[in-house]
Design a protein around this motif. Sequence first.
Motif, mmCIF file in Angstrom:
data_model
loop_
_atom_site.group_PDB
_atom_site.id
_atom_site.type_symbol
_atom_site.label_atom_id
_atom_site.label_comp_id
_atom_site.label_asym_id
_atom_site.label_seq_id
_atom_site.Cartn_x
_atom_site.Cartn_y
_atom_site.Cartn_z
ATOM 1 N N ALA A 184 0.841 -1.194 0.000
ATOM 2 C CA ALA A 184 0.000 0.000 0.000
ATOM 3 C C ALA A 184 0.876 1.244 0.000
ATOM 4 O O ALA A 184 1.990 1.241 0.529
ATOM 5 N N LEU A 185 0.344 2.301 -0.580
ATOM 6 C CA LEU A 185 0.983 3.617 -0.558
ATOM 7 C C LEU A 185 0.024 4.576 0.126
ATOM 8 O O LEU A 185 -1.099 4.782 -0.335
ATOM 9 N N LEU A 186 0.479 5.145 1.239
ATOM 10 C CA LEU A 186 -0.334 6.072 2.011
ATOM 11 C C LEU A 186 0.075 7.502 1.678
ATOM 12 O O LEU A 186 1.259 7.847 1.744
ATOM 13 N N LEU A 187 -0.890 8.337 1.323
ATOM 14 C CA LEU A 187 -0.639 9.751 1.059
ATOM 15 C C LEU A 187 -0.846 10.539 2.346
ATOM 16 O O LEU A 187 -1.826 10.320 3.065
ATOM 17 N N ALA A 188 0.079 11.483 2.632
ATOM 18 C CA ALA A 188 0.022 12.157 3.933
ATOM 19 C C ALA A 188 0.431 13.620 3.810
ATOM 20 O O ALA A 188 1.379 13.952 3.089
ATOM 21 N N ASP A 189 -0.272 14.471 4.564
ATOM 22 C CA ASP A 189 0.043 15.904 4.599
ATOM 23 C C ASP A 189 0.232 16.381 6.039
ATOM 24 O O ASP A 189 -0.064 17.519 6.373
ATOM 25 N N GLY A 190 0.688 15.504 6.893
ATOM 26 C CA GLY A 190 0.930 15.765 8.306
ATOM 27 C C GLY A 190 1.303 14.428 8.916
ATOM 28 O O GLY A 190 1.501 13.445 8.206
ATOM 29 N N TYR A 191 1.384 14.357 10.261
ATOM 30 C CA TYR A 191 1.786 13.062 10.804
ATOM 31 C C TYR A 191 0.944 12.559 11.966
ATOM 32 O O TYR A 191 0.970 11.353 12.265
ATOM 33 N N ARG A 192 0.136 13.385 12.622
ATOM 34 C CA ARG A 192 -0.600 12.876 13.783
ATOM 35 C C ARG A 192 -1.753 11.976 13.373
ATOM 36 O O ARG A 192 -1.781 10.782 13.689
ATOM 37 N N LEU A 193 -2.748 12.519 12.704
ATOM 38 C CA LEU A 193 -3.839 11.695 12.180
ATOM 39 C C LEU A 193 -3.303 10.657 11.203
ATOM 40 O O LEU A 193 -3.713 9.488 11.208
ATOM 41 N N GLN A 194 -2.365 11.070 10.388
ATOM 42 C CA GLN A 194 -1.842 10.217 9.335
ATOM 43 C C GLN A 194 -1.163 8.974 9.907
ATOM 44 O O GLN A 194 -1.231 7.887 9.326
ATOM 45 N N TYR A 195 -0.507 9.138 11.063
ATOM 46 C CA TYR A 195 0.130 7.994 11.697
ATOM 47 C C TYR A 195 -0.900 6.964 12.149
ATOM 48 O O TYR A 195 -0.680 5.750 12.052
ATOM 49 N N LYS A 196 -2.028 7.433 12.640
ATOM 50 C CA LYS A 196 -3.084 6.517 13.078
ATOM 51 C C LYS A 196 -3.588 5.675 11.905
ATOM 52 O O LYS A 196 -3.845 4.469 12.042
ATOM 53 N N VAL A 197 -3.735 6.312 10.735
ATOM 54 C CA VAL A 197 -4.163 5.572 9.545
ATOM 55 C C VAL A 197 -3.072 4.584 9.116
ATOM 56 O O VAL A 197 -3.369 3.458 8.698
ATOM 57 N N LEU A 198 -1.822 5.002 9.244
ATOM 58 C CA LEU A 198 -0.705 4.105 8.934
ATOM 59 C C LEU A 198 -0.762 2.844 9.798
ATOM 60 O O LEU A 198 -0.567 1.727 9.291
ATOM 61 N N ARG A 199 -1.053 2.999 11.083
ATOM 62 C CA ARG A 199 -1.135 1.840 11.967
ATOM 63 C C ARG A 199 -2.295 0.926 11.589
ATOM 64 O O ARG A 199 -2.164 -0.305 11.623
ATOM 65 N N CYS A 200 -3.428 1.502 11.231
ATOM 66 C CA CYS A 200 -4.575 0.677 10.815
ATOM 67 C C CYS A 200 -4.262 -0.076 9.530
ATOM 68 O O CYS A 200 -4.658 -1.236 9.367
ATOM 69 N N THR A 201 -3.534 0.577 8.626
ATOM 70 C CA THR A 201 -3.149 -0.073 7.368
ATOM 71 C C THR A 201 -2.149 -1.195 7.633
ATOM 72 O O THR A 201 -2.245 -2.288 7.066
#
Length: 360
Positions: free
Chosen positions: A5-22
């Motif tokens: 998977a490739l995760l697109l991100a424009d920050g790291y707090r919320l984005q990290y949570k999605v990374l962990r779920c992925t």
Amino acid sequence: MLIRALLLADGYRLQYKVLRCTSQLLGSTHVFGSHAAGNLRHSRFCRQFHLADRDAKFWNEREVEQLNRLCVERRIDVILPSDSATTGFLSRYGALLARPIFPVPAGEAFLDLDDKARFAALCLRLQVPVPVTHLCSDPAEVLQILADAPREVRFIIKPVDCWGSVGVRRIDPGSDPRALLDTLTYRPLVLQEFIEGEDATTVVFARGGVVLRSVSYQLRDGVVHFFRHEESVTHSEAIVRALQCDGILVFDFRITPAGAVRFIECNPRFWYRVELTMLAGANFVAYGLADDATAEWPVVRVQPQIAGPRALMRRLFSPWRLTRTDLRVLRFFLKDPLMYLLQLGRLLSREGREADGKRF
């Protein structure tokens, strides 16, 4: 089976949570992100960080070409958003990408949901209960509306497109709003009647205008309490059906002392309790990657409550209060301790406390 998977991100707090779920589903994940997302490279669940040279709100066909090359080079199977800006990018340019994307609301549907004034207008058209809402071009227009309103009414003023509590202010009866308005730099301004009551949230996952999954919760003292709220789900279904949209929609609403519901806003993207919701039993990343999207899925069953990082930290001082769920959540955090230390420092900062908001 999806492998990379490739995760697109424009920050790291919320984005990290999605990374962990992925990563719970697919293991380590590639990240393509702006400078603001740079801390994600420190996560053990980030397979490789690929730096974009500008913020996601400016991404266009140039980033499409970069992403298509990256997908070939790294053999990417699917592309996911992780925040409002990257969800908006996929809603505009997803059809041009060479790999499947996580379901998102397309085009105008995304704007109708993401823009707070447009969302209020949509609710009015669909007879979904919403507070009286005005879109004001400047402070003079706000002052005129306040002058004409009953003296006992309180108002909330906020931008059309920010997140959390950033830019949100309350105007109480008898106060002089001029000094407050002078501090607000954004335009236009959304002026909304303040609704007495409690905050609550309903999250839905939809495909083809049909809600397939939903959970509702309230946040109290750092603990997420899940419950079934039929009225908010019914209103959410009406909105999804009218827009014929896909993706994750997060509806914030108020429950008045009399039990009435008023929808406040919608965030058509992943949200700040996404990893706690996963730990409670509902991984919304998994729903978007499932092959059986047209099947009749059962009702989501989650644990009644789950403690977030702040509540869990307090409980550590009384370890006899820790439950099995608390220990499972703690193990989840400790699998990537550096990232949670970075997030803790952000939370304790003034900027972080404001951005954290009350409804996420």
